[in-house]
Motif scaffolding. Structure first.
Motif, PDB file in Angstrom:
ATOM      1  N   ALA A 170     -70.840 -25.760 -46.636  1.00 10.13           N
ATOM      2  CA  ALA A 170     -70.205 -26.835 -45.910  1.00 10.13           C
ATOM      3  C   ALA A 170     -69.748 -27.947 -46.698  1.00 10.13           C
ATOM      4  N   GLU A 171     -70.127 -27.886 -48.238  1.00 13.86           N
ATOM      5  CA  GLU A 171     -69.547 -28.859 -48.991  1.00 13.86           C
ATOM      6  C   GLU A 171     -68.262 -28.107 -49.444  1.00 13.86           C
ATOM      7  N   GLY A 172     -67.848 -27.162 -49.260  1.00  9.02           N
ATOM      8  CA  GLY A 172     -66.899 -26.373 -49.702  1.00  9.02           C
ATOM      9  C   GLY A 172     -66.795 -25.634 -51.139  1.00  9.02           C
ATOM     10  N   ARG A 173     -68.076 -25.444 -51.543  1.00  6.99           N
ATOM     11  CA  ARG A 173     -68.108 -24.812 -53.015  1.00  6.99           C
ATOM     12  C   ARG A 173     -67.585 -23.468 -52.954  1.00  6.99           C
ATOM     13  N   PRO A 174     -66.893 -23.099 -53.753  1.00  4.40           N
ATOM     14  CA  PRO A 174     -66.409 -21.789 -54.161  1.00  4.40           C
ATOM     15  C   PRO A 174     -67.277 -20.723 -54.144  1.00  4.40           C
ATOM     16  N   ILE A 175     -67.315 -19.340 -54.084  1.00  7.53           N
ATOM     17  CA  ILE A 175     -68.276 -18.326 -54.107  1.00  7.53           C
ATOM     18  C   ILE A 175     -68.813 -18.269 -55.610  1.00  7.53           C
ATOM     19  N   ILE A 218     -72.982 -18.726 -59.800  1.00  7.71           N
ATOM     20  CA  ILE A 218     -73.323 -19.233 -61.003  1.00  7.71           C
ATOM     21  C   ILE A 218     -74.861 -19.928 -60.701  1.00  7.71           C
ATOM     22  N   LYS A 219     -74.896 -20.666 -59.469  1.00  6.85           N
ATOM     23  CA  LYS A 219     -75.996 -21.393 -59.286  1.00  6.85           C
ATOM     24  C   LYS A 219     -76.996 -20.455 -58.828  1.00  6.85           C
ATOM     25  N   ARG A 220     -76.703 -19.288 -58.383  1.00  9.37           N
ATOM     26  CA  ARG A 220     -77.898 -18.413 -57.850  1.00  9.37           C
ATOM     27  C   ARG A 220     -78.187 -17.147 -58.971  1.00  9.37           C
ATOM     28  N   ARG A 221     -77.349 -17.372 -59.794  1.00  9.48           N
ATOM     29  CA  ARG A 221     -77.265 -16.491 -60.774  1.00  9.48           C
ATOM     30  C   ARG A 221     -77.375 -15.037 -60.426  1.00  9.48           C
ATOM     31  N   GLY A 265     -70.560 -12.600 -57.492  1.00  8.62           N
ATOM     32  CA  GLY A 265     -69.795 -13.094 -56.304  1.00  8.62           C
ATOM     33  C   GLY A 265     -69.832 -11.985 -55.061  1.00  8.62           C
ATOM     34  N   ALA A 266     -70.026 -10.839 -55.223  1.00  2.00           N
ATOM     35  CA  ALA A 266     -70.199  -9.953 -54.130  1.00  2.00           C
ATOM     36  C   ALA A 266     -71.363 -10.333 -53.395  1.00  2.00           C
ATOM     37  N   ASP A 267     -72.481 -10.436 -54.000  1.00  5.29           N
ATOM     38  CA  ASP A 267     -73.696 -10.637 -53.436  1.00  5.29           C
ATOM     39  C   ASP A 267     -73.631 -12.024 -52.488  1.00  5.29           C
ATOM     40  N   VAL A 268     -73.148 -12.901 -53.224  1.00  2.00           N
ATOM     41  CA  VAL A 268     -72.822 -14.377 -52.371  1.00  2.00           C
ATOM     42  C   VAL A 268     -72.007 -14.112 -50.895  1.00  2.00           C
ATOM     43  N   ALA A 269     -71.126 -13.435 -51.224  1.00  2.00           N
ATOM     44  CA  ALA A 269     -70.066 -13.126 -50.080  1.00  2.00           C
ATOM     45  C   ALA A 269     -70.856 -12.408 -49.120  1.00  2.00           C
ATOM     46  N   ASP A 322     -59.596 -17.814 -49.838  1.00  2.00           N
ATOM     47  CA  ASP A 322     -58.224 -17.647 -50.113  1.00  2.00           C
ATOM     48  C   ASP A 322     -57.728 -18.052 -51.458  1.00  2.00           C
ATOM     49  N   ARG A 323     -58.469 -19.480 -51.724  1.00  2.00           N
ATOM     50  CA  ARG A 323     -57.791 -20.112 -52.774  1.00  2.00           C
ATOM     51  C   ARG A 323     -58.490 -19.307 -54.119  1.00  2.00           C
ATOM     52  N   GLU A 324     -59.763 -18.779 -54.100  1.00  2.00           N
ATOM     53  CA  GLU A 324     -60.121 -17.967 -55.191  1.00  2.00           C
ATOM     54  C   GLU A 324     -59.306 -16.590 -55.056  1.00  2.00           C
TER      55      GLU A 324
END
Length: 436
Positions: free
Chosen positions: A163-168, A173-176, A179-183, A217-219
């Motif tokens: 909701a804050e608009g943080r990129p994947i 990085i926060k979750r260590r 990107g595929a896992d976050v997506a 889309d930006r990423e």
């Protein structure tokens, strides 16, 4: 990146001076100018070249969306300019719709809370390095209807980040993790919320999806641009010991192209077909740049920016840039022939070339870094591009002098150029005849 220069745009003198005073308490932000309407916003931005524009949406003369339209025009002319939108509209759908027009380097804040804490300063810092930010009240309005959902603490944390608009990549990085896992986690979260959402929750979920898609889309655009950079520029620079923020001084040739009459084409074209035309145009342009060992720096709408001689020096950067411009024109002529047979409008290019000293650096953070070049040559290439009619290329005096083999050209000027004190002499290369 040093001090961040800021242009304030609002039709209210009281608001402008209040924002100036607010930002005056920071150590890294520098208000370099103000504007009270659309025309002044564009003119002052051209004159001052700020890193960030802070603007109200509604400004004279019609009080519709002159502020954001003016800021986006500046960003098209000067890629990388950050935008902070100030608004009285606390409707999440409106905010997300505006951010979706260009999530990279864009923030949306509510006017009534802009003086709370360091919210405005944080937004300016975020957009100056390509990030995005939503007002906390907008975030709350999107998440609140979903508050009754049965979420784990980890899912609630992920929901807040989305909701804050943080990129994947930032979430990864926060979750260590990857990107595929976050997506995958985000998609599972959306699926879970969709099964439970009713009433207002459905609207909140729809806005969350739109915001998330804009960030994705930006990423993806950034990843595509990274693939266009020859040989992994960021990795190679780091391997050679070039740290983020370390500045190189290089003599390069800048190429900037633009489609003539693109706004008029967009006004009467089917959006999906126009998007496909734009994609094909960019492929032709990037292929031409890479064939001459250049670096694609920016795609902004119908504009392309490339550099020859950075990050790796080229002995013949001016010749490479001119060959690229000719290849772009030839490739576009071929596209136009094919488009014409399909009943689609042609793209007519104007190209500007400028050679000179620039400062080049890998800038950003661990979450987002990009290679950037700045200097008078970049600004001059943009100005010369505006002198080029359909199919033409306009070269700076320094570019023409650096060519190993000089083509037949027409001298332009000495002529005044907006934003420059001295007259400029340039050279116009006429359009290629059909079939060449």
């Amino acid at each position: 990146m040093g001090r961040i220069s800021v242009l304030l745009a609002d039709d209210s003198l009281i608001v402008r001076e209040g924002l100036r005073a607010l930002l005056g308490t920071t150590d890294d932000l520098d208000v370099v100018g103000v504007a009270g309407d659309y025309a002044e916003l564009v003119a002052r931005a051209e004159e001052l070249g700020p890193h960030v524009i802070v603007t109200d949406i509604r400004m004279p003369p019609t009080f519709q969306r002159e502020g954001i339209d003016g800021a986006q025009l500046v960003r098209k002319r000067h890629p990388g300019t950050g935008i902070v939108i100030l608004s009285q509209f606390d409707d999440p759908e409106y905010a997300v719709a505006l951010l979706s027009e260009g999530a990279s380097g864009c923030a949306y804040l509510l006017k009534d809370g802009v003086a709370e804490g360091d919210q405005l300063a944080r937004a300016i810092r975020a957009v100056s390095s390509g990030g995005s930010l939503l007002d906390p009240k907008i975030v709350e309005a999107m998440v609140r209807p979903l508050g009754d959902a049965d979420l784990s603490p980890a899912e609630e944390e992920l929901l807040a980040w989305v909701a804050e608009g943080r990129p994947i990549k930032a979430i990864a990085i926060k979750r260590r993790t990857t990107g595929a896992d976050v997506a995958a986690s985000v998609e599972r979260l959306f699926f879970k919320l969709a099964k439970q959402a009713t009433g207002g929750g459905e609207a909140g979920l729809r806005n969350l999806r739109r915001l998330h898609q804009a960030i994705v889309d930006r990423e993806e655009q950034g990843a595509m641009l990274s693939r266009l950079l020859p040989g992994g520029i960021a990795d190679r620079l780091r391997q050679r010991g070039h740290a983020t923020g370390e500045i190189q001084r290089l003599v390069v040739t800048i190429l900037i192209s633009d489609v003539r009459g693109y706004s008029a084409i967009a006004e009467v074209s089917d959006p999906s077909r126009l998007a496909e035309q734009l994609r094909e145009h960019r492929v032709v342009a990037s292929d031409a740049v890479l064939a001459e060992h250049g670096t694609v720096m920016q795609f902004v709408g119908d504009s392309v920016m490339a550099v020859f001689g950075a990050p790796e020096p080229l002995a013949d950067d001016a010749d490479c840039a001119l060959r690229t411009a000719n290849a772009m024109h030839r490739g576009q002529l071929e596209l136009n022939r094919r488009w014409g047979a399909a009943g689609l409008p042609p793209f007519e290019l104007g190209v500007g070339l400028s050679t000179g000293l620039v400062a080049a650096a890998l800038i950003g953070s661990e979450e987002r870094a990009e290679y950037s070049v700045v200097g008078d040559s970049v600004n001059l290439a943009q100005r010369l591009q505006q002198f080029a009619s359909c199919g033409e290329t306009v070269l700076s005096e320094a570019t023409y002098a650096a060519l190993g083999l000089r083509p037949q050209v027409e001298q332009v000027g000495p002529t005044p150029v907006k934003g420059r004190k001295e007259l400029v002499t340039a050279f116009r290369l006429p359009a290629l005849p059909p079939g060449k």
